[in-house]
Scaffold this active site. Structure first.
Site, PDB file in Angstrom:
ATOM      1  CG  ASN A 221      -0.172  -0.061   2.515  1.00  0.00           C
ATOM      2  OD1 ASN A 221       0.520   0.879   2.858  1.00  0.00           O
ATOM      3  ND2 ASN A 221      -0.256  -1.187   3.224  1.00  0.00           N
ATOM      4  CG  ASP A 290      -6.432  -5.520   7.151  1.00  0.00           C
ATOM      5  OD1 ASP A 290      -5.736  -5.513   8.191  1.00  0.00           O
ATOM      6  OD2 ASP A 290      -7.136  -4.542   6.803  1.00  0.00           O
ATOM      7  CE  LYS A 300       8.657 -11.827 -14.043  1.00  0.00           C
ATOM      8  NZ  LYS A 300       8.787 -11.817 -15.458  1.00  0.00           N
ATOM      9  CG  ASP A 318      -5.437  -6.910  14.316  1.00  0.00           C
ATOM     10  OD1 ASP A 318      -4.539  -6.224  14.850  1.00  0.00           O
ATOM     11  OD2 ASP A 318      -6.535  -6.436  13.970  1.00  0.00           O
ATOM     12  CB  ILE A 319       0.599  -6.796  14.944  1.00  0.00           C
ATOM     13  CG1 ILE A 319       1.097  -7.527  13.696  1.00  0.00           C
ATOM     14  CG2 ILE A 319       1.715  -6.605  15.953  1.00  0.00           C
ATOM     15  CD1 ILE A 319       2.040  -6.716  12.818  1.00  0.00           C
ATOM     16  CG  PHE A 335      -2.141   5.551  13.931  1.00  0.00           C
ATOM     17  CD1 PHE A 335      -1.314   5.356  15.025  1.00  0.00           C
ATOM     18  CD2 PHE A 335      -2.173   6.801  13.319  1.00  0.00           C
ATOM     19  CE1 PHE A 335      -0.528   6.392  15.513  1.00  0.00           C
ATOM     20  CE2 PHE A 335      -1.387   7.846  13.794  1.00  0.00           C
ATOM     21  CZ  PHE A 335      -0.566   7.642  14.890  1.00  0.00           C
ATOM     22  CE  LYS A 349     -10.423  -0.020  11.932  1.00  0.00           C
ATOM     23  NZ  LYS A 349      -9.919   0.651  10.738  1.00  0.00           N
ATOM     24  CE  LYS A 353      -7.649  -3.552  14.775  1.00  0.00           C
ATOM     25  NZ  LYS A 353      -6.503  -3.692  13.885  1.00  0.00           N
TER      26      LYS A 353
HETATM   27  N1  CTP Z   1      -2.852  -3.463  12.611  1.00  0.00           N
HETATM   28  C1  CTP Z   1      -2.009  -4.466  13.049  1.00  0.00           C
HETATM   29  N2  CTP Z   1      -1.967  -5.661  12.393  1.00  0.00           N
HETATM   30  C2  CTP Z   1      -2.750  -5.898  11.340  1.00  0.00           C
HETATM   31  C3  CTP Z   1      -3.619  -4.879  10.885  1.00  0.00           C
HETATM   32  C4  CTP Z   1      -3.628  -3.670  11.537  1.00  0.00           C
HETATM   33  O1  CTP Z   1      -1.278  -4.258  14.012  1.00  0.00           O
HETATM   34  N3  CTP Z   1      -2.690  -7.059  10.724  1.00  0.00           N
HETATM   35  C5  CTP Z   1      -2.897  -2.198  13.343  1.00  0.00           C
HETATM   36  C6  CTP Z   1      -2.392  -1.000  12.557  1.00  0.00           C
HETATM   37  O2  CTP Z   1      -1.005  -0.788  12.763  1.00  0.00           O
HETATM   38  C7  CTP Z   1      -3.233   0.128  13.133  1.00  0.00           C
HETATM   39  C8  CTP Z   1      -4.557  -0.541  13.374  1.00  0.00           C
HETATM   40  O3  CTP Z   1      -4.248  -1.906  13.600  1.00  0.00           O
HETATM   41  O4  CTP Z   1      -2.763   0.581  14.379  1.00  0.00           O
HETATM   42  C9  CTP Z   1      -5.453  -0.409  12.177  1.00  0.00           C
HETATM   43  O5  CTP Z   1      -6.424  -1.367  12.266  1.00  0.00           O
HETATM   44  P1  CTP Z   1      -7.133  -2.022  10.997  1.00  0.00           P
HETATM   45  O6  CTP Z   1      -8.337  -2.723  11.516  1.00  0.00           O
HETATM   46  O7  CTP Z   1      -6.225  -2.805  10.165  1.00  0.00           O
HETATM   47  O8  CTP Z   1      -7.457  -0.763  10.246  1.00  0.00           O
HETATM   48  P2  CTP Z   1      -7.643  -0.663   8.760  1.00  0.00           P
HETATM   49  O9  CTP Z   1      -6.455  -1.167   8.003  1.00  0.00           O
HETATM   50  O10 CTP Z   1      -8.056   0.738   8.551  1.00  0.00           O
HETATM   51  O11 CTP Z   1      -8.758  -1.774   8.645  1.00  0.00           O
HETATM   52  P3  CTP Z   1     -10.152  -1.801   7.942  1.00  0.00           P
HETATM   53  O12 CTP Z   1      -9.755  -2.085   6.556  1.00  0.00           O
HETATM   54  O13 CTP Z   1     -10.834  -2.895   8.642  1.00  0.00           O
HETATM   55  O14 CTP Z   1     -10.745  -0.457   8.192  1.00  0.00           O
END
Ligand code: CTP
Length: 414
Positions: A221, A290, A300, A318-319, A335, A349, A353
């Site tokens: 991204n 995600d 390749k 999800d860390i 964030f 969210k 979390k």
């Molecule tokens: N995060 C994480 N590990 C993941 C995904 C996200 O630690 N696999 C953390 C990001 O660093 C951030 C927060 O979770 O602090 C964002 O949450 P997330 O639900 O992933 O937000 P978005 O990417 O905006 O998800 P969505 O597409 O569900 O809105």
């Protein structure tokens, strides 16, 4: 009563900065720097060289600081103390900051000249000195300038920047003065103003992740990593021991920060879980994928037909959420980048979390930009912050985190 007055005067003095301006196009940014400090409650005494007065009028600085501006060695209209302003102005000041500092000024300061009020003040000062160079890239990299910079550093002067980018002369390279916000942030932390996180261990994630499809392709991204790196820098400047787990970005490692480079979400998770035992604050700034390809291939992929190609994705760990189980004592900050309804979606969210603090922003504003506007979400509701540059915002967010560490334990954190 007299004691109280003396205390007050001492407090006002320790919040005084001497701002030296030398002759560069970047002098206009010094006006913004003065304004930032005045807004933050500092008394700012401005000293300008003759060349600086060709780029910006002393009257501008006088109006912004509401103080006389010093341009001459023997300026007698409003003498400071016994009239020896080339000495007295620096007494009791928290810092002397020369921004912009030209190549000529750096050469003169390195030599220890004292033939104008600014150079004399630099010699006579008792406080820390900072210079923010601004010049053409060739002038900056010239061995003579680099010799002078090395000399100044050896003499205890802190050199802030310069940045790389487009220069006033139209050339591109190193030599651009740091932004006023970055200078203000560096001066505040270097002069020991706020060590809000002394004794704390902060673990952060920043940047994007890259999920391999094959050896050359992958899913990623547009996250620049700027916010996470700025937060790591601000946490280190606030006195914390900082470990930054960074996805693939080409940003320099902030001073005093331990960096662990990773590529995929799984690598990021492994690094965070391994480090979490040592941390008491975790800030998840990374835009972690995600989903990742379920079966990346080692060779390749070849385009074999004109048929559509279907990629099967699996969810990543999800860390931030997982850390609640693995390290429940760690204060976790998340964030959320939302394209709409940032407060409602961010709060959902935060609850999901189980976070004591979540920083929500508009995805389209935050990605890749130098500034950002965020809303803080906690048990007490939504707290918006004004739009500001990411370095400045990072400092504000660190203050907000520090504030919450001291207050009541969060309901969301159990
Ligand atoms: N995060 C994480 N590990 C993941 C995904 C996200 O630690 N696999 C953390 C990001 O660093 C951030 C927060 O979770 O602090 C964002 O949450 P997330 O639900 O992933 O937000 P978005 O990417 O905006 O998800 P969505 O597409 O569900 O809105």
């Amino acid at each position: 009563m007299a004691e109280k007055m003396a205390d007050k005067t001492a407090a006002a003095e320790s919040r005084r900065i001497v701002l030296g301006i030398t002759g560069s196009v970047a002098a206009y940014k010094a006006a913004e720097l003065a304004r930032l400090w005045v807004k933050a409650g500092f008394t700012v005494d401005v000293v300008m060289t003759d060349a600086a007065c060709r780029f910006i009028a002393p009257l501008t600085l006088q109006a912004l600081t509401r103080r006389p501006v010093w341009t001459q060695m023997w300026q007698n209209e409003q003498p400071v103390g016994d009239g020896m302003q080339h000495i007295a102005l620096s007494r009791g000041a928290q810092a002397m900051v020369i921004a912009p500092a030209t190549a000529d000024f750096l050469a003169r300061a390195a030599q220890g000249r004292a033939d104008d009020v600014l150079s004399a003040l630099c010699l006579a000062r008792e406080c820390p000195m900072f210079v923010a160079p601004a010049m053409n890239r060739q002038m900056w990299t010239h061995p003579a300038t680099q010799r002078n910079i090395a000399r100044l550093r050896a003499d205890g002067v802190t050199v802030l920047g310069p940045d790389a980018g487009e220069l006033a002369c139209g050339e591109i390279g190193e030599g651009r003065m740091l932004s006023p916000e970055a200078i203000a942030a560096a001066v505040a932390s270097e002069s020991g103003e706020e060590k809000l996180l002394a004794g704390h261990r902060v673990l952060l994630t920043a940047g994007p992740t890259f999920e391999a499809i094959d050896p050359v392709r992958g899913l990623t991204n547009r996250s620049s990593g700027k916010m996470g790196f700025a937060l790591a820098q601000a946490a280190a400047q606030a006195g914390a021991e900082v470990t930054l787990v960074a996805g693939p970005v080409a940003l320099p490692t902030p001073t005093g920060v331990t960096r662990i480079d990773v590529v995929s979400a799984q690598e990021m998770a492994d690094a965070v879980f391994a480090q979490a035992k040592r941390a008491d604050i975790f800030i998840g700034v990374a835009a972690v994928a995600d989903y990742a390809p379920a079966a990346p291939v080692t060779q390749k992929l070849k385009k074999e037909t004109n048929e559509t190609l279907t990629l099967t994705l699996r969810p990543t760990v999800d860390i931030l959420a997982e850390l609640a189980q693995r390290a429940p004592c760690v204060f976790r900050v998340g964030f959320a980048a939302e394209s709409q309804d940032i407060v409602a979606l961010g709060e959902a969210k935060r609850q999901r979390k189980q976070l004591p603090l979540l920083i929500a922003n508009r995805a389209q504003d935050a990605i890749n930009a130098d500034d950002n506007e965020v809303v803080l979400l906690d048990d007490d509701g939504a707290h918006p912050l004004p739009r500001m540059e990411k370095t400045l915002l990072a400092r504000e967010l660190i203050k907000e985190v520090a504030k919450r560490l001291k207050t009541k334990p969060s309901k969301a954190n159990g």
